[in-house]
Motif scaffolding. Sequence first.
Motif, PDB file in Angstrom:
ATOM      1  N   HIS A 186       0.833  -1.205   0.000  1.00 52.03           N
ATOM      2  CA  HIS A 186       0.000   0.000   0.000  1.00 52.03           C
ATOM      3  C   HIS A 186       0.864   1.249   0.000  1.00 52.03           C
ATOM      4  N   GLU A 187       1.907   1.258   0.809  1.00 53.69           N
ATOM      5  CA  GLU A 187       2.805   2.408   0.867  1.00 53.69           C
ATOM      6  C   GLU A 187       3.669   2.517  -0.387  1.00 53.69           C
ATOM      7  N   ALA A 188       4.017   1.383  -0.983  1.00 47.71           N
ATOM      8  CA  ALA A 188       4.843   1.407  -2.195  1.00 47.71           C
ATOM      9  C   ALA A 188       4.144   2.118  -3.337  1.00 47.71           C
ATOM     10  N   ASP A 189       2.817   2.104  -3.334  1.00 54.08           N
ATOM     11  CA  ASP A 189       2.042   2.757  -4.393  1.00 54.08           C
ATOM     12  C   ASP A 189       1.873   4.249  -4.158  1.00 54.08           C
ATOM     13  N   CYS A 190       2.223   4.723  -2.964  1.00 54.45           N
ATOM     14  CA  CYS A 190       1.882   6.082  -2.571  1.00 54.45           C
ATOM     15  C   CYS A 190       2.492   7.137  -3.494  1.00 54.45           C
ATOM     16  N   ALA A 191       3.781   7.023  -3.806  1.00 53.59           N
ATOM     17  CA  ALA A 191       4.442   8.052  -4.609  1.00 53.59           C
ATOM     18  C   ALA A 191       3.793   8.197  -5.979  1.00 53.59           C
ATOM     19  N   ALA A 192       3.490   7.074  -6.616  1.00 57.31           N
ATOM     20  CA  ALA A 192       2.884   7.126  -7.945  1.00 57.31           C
ATOM     21  C   ALA A 192       1.458   7.667  -7.906  1.00 57.31           C
ATOM     22  N   GLN A 193       0.792   7.521  -6.772  1.00 56.34           N
ATOM     23  CA  GLN A 193      -0.598   7.960  -6.648  1.00 56.34           C
ATOM     24  C   GLN A 193      -0.726   9.378  -6.101  1.00 56.34           C
ATOM     25  N   SER A 194       0.384  10.013  -5.767  1.00 57.30           N
ATOM     26  CA  SER A 194       0.351  11.325  -5.134  1.00 57.30           C
ATOM     27  C   SER A 194       0.520  12.443  -6.147  1.00 57.30           C
ATOM     28  N   HIS A 195       0.036  13.626  -5.788  1.00 60.23           N
ATOM     29  CA  HIS A 195       0.094  14.811  -6.638  1.00 60.23           C
ATOM     30  C   HIS A 195       0.540  15.975  -5.758  1.00 60.23           C
ATOM     31  N   PRO A 196       1.857  16.196  -5.604  1.00 55.65           N
ATOM     32  CA  PRO A 196       2.358  17.173  -4.633  1.00 55.65           C
ATOM     33  C   PRO A 196       1.823  18.587  -4.827  1.00 55.65           C
ATOM     34  N   GLU A 197       1.723  19.053  -6.071  1.00 57.57           N
ATOM     35  CA  GLU A 197       1.223  20.412  -6.305  1.00 57.57           C
ATOM     36  C   GLU A 197      -0.204  20.559  -5.793  1.00 57.57           C
ATOM     37  N   ALA A 198      -1.032  19.572  -6.099  1.00 60.27           N
ATOM     38  CA  ALA A 198      -2.423  19.613  -5.654  1.00 60.27           C
ATOM     39  C   ALA A 198      -2.514  19.505  -4.141  1.00 60.27           C
ATOM     40  N   ALA A 199      -1.679  18.645  -3.552  1.00 64.37           N
ATOM     41  CA  ALA A 199      -1.702  18.471  -2.098  1.00 64.37           C
ATOM     42  C   ALA A 199      -1.345  19.767  -1.390  1.00 64.37           C
ATOM     43  N   ALA A 200      -0.361  20.500  -1.929  1.00 63.11           N
ATOM     44  CA  ALA A 200       0.070  21.749  -1.306  1.00 63.11           C
ATOM     45  C   ALA A 200      -1.027  22.810  -1.362  1.00 63.11           C
ATOM     46  N   ALA A 201      -1.854  22.778  -2.394  1.00 63.80           N
ATOM     47  CA  ALA A 201      -2.896  23.791  -2.562  1.00 63.80           C
ATOM     48  C   ALA A 201      -4.189  23.440  -1.842  1.00 63.80           C
ATOM     49  N   TYR A 202      -4.385  22.171  -1.526  1.00 57.06           N
ATOM     50  CA  TYR A 202      -5.687  21.663  -1.076  1.00 57.06           C
ATOM     51  C   TYR A 202      -6.248  22.430   0.123  1.00 57.06           C
ATOM     52  N   HIS A 203      -5.476  22.544   1.182  1.00 58.85           N
ATOM     53  CA  HIS A 203      -5.937  23.250   2.378  1.00 58.85           C
ATOM     54  C   HIS A 203      -5.494  24.712   2.364  1.00 58.85           C
ATOM     55  N   GLY A 204      -5.303  25.273   1.183  1.00 57.18           N
ATOM     56  CA  GLY A 204      -4.709  26.602   1.053  1.00 57.18           C
ATOM     57  C   GLY A 204      -5.625  27.783   1.220  1.00 57.18           C
ATOM     58  N   GLY A 205      -6.814  27.592   1.716  1.00 55.59           N
ATOM     59  CA  GLY A 205      -7.701  28.740   1.952  1.00 55.59           C
ATOM     60  C   GLY A 205      -9.142  28.399   1.654  1.00 55.59           C
TER      61      GLY A 205
END
Length: 279
Positions: A186-205
């Motif tokens: 489950h953790e091995a799949d995390c990097a491929a399933q993640s979207h850092p730009e979107a994650a950084a903006a998600y709780h942004g206001g």
Amino acid sequence: MTTFTGPDGARLGYRVLGGGEPLLVLAGGPMRDSAYLGDLGGLSAHRALHVLDLRGTGRSERPADPAGYRVDRQVADVEAFRARLGLDRVDVLAHSAGCSLAVLYALRHPGRTGRLVLVTPSLRIFGGTATEDHYREAAEARGPADEEWYPAALAAVRTAFAGGTADPAAVAPLFHGRWDAAARAHEADCAAQSHPEAAAAYHGGGFRPAEVRAAVAELASPVLLLAGEYDPDPRPGTARAAAALFRDARTAVQPAAGHYPWLDDPAAFSRTVAAFLSH
């Protein structure tokens, strides 16, 4: 996988698992590909899971403006998804950071929201944050520290809360009830399933925690907050405190479970959620 047109013309994807009464499902991460949810430990045997791919994840298009990833902006996508399903009122299940979106949706569309299931919810929408003590308490709840990953995990936690850069792989075992082959995969799949730009903006206001805390006290929808006994974020105690903010909420703590309780004990997870939804 099926797609539909969002309120601004973007193509949004979703998948349907199982049959029966629909349950709208929102992934966490934040902004992780919803594939990590699987069928939520067999919950698809009880309800038809309609799993939305949030913007920029899975088969859903990315917004031209990164501010489109903000949690408050995606409420309109959830409402468009409900309309796509042809439902006057829908039960909603969300995991982790997806719970922020579920709460904002319920507050903006209370007449459209049935029962609300918040699985190991992020508490940022209420102004809550995990502390180093929460991580230590979660680690100690496991009992004797005799697993090989334990020292590195606690060292990484110390580094992170001291302002350094911690190795996510070292911390990962703390989010699982068992650090077994399924958890590792489950953790091995995390990097491929993640979207850092979107994650950084998600709780942004777009929301004020004090206003959210006041508003949920008037929310009529029944709410279940499901916590894991070993989860560092949220700890069961903080989940109970969040439940107390709602007009009609209860807390369930799944024994020996981490942040992904459907992996640790699928039968217990699906039984708890199905029982709440059926009332």
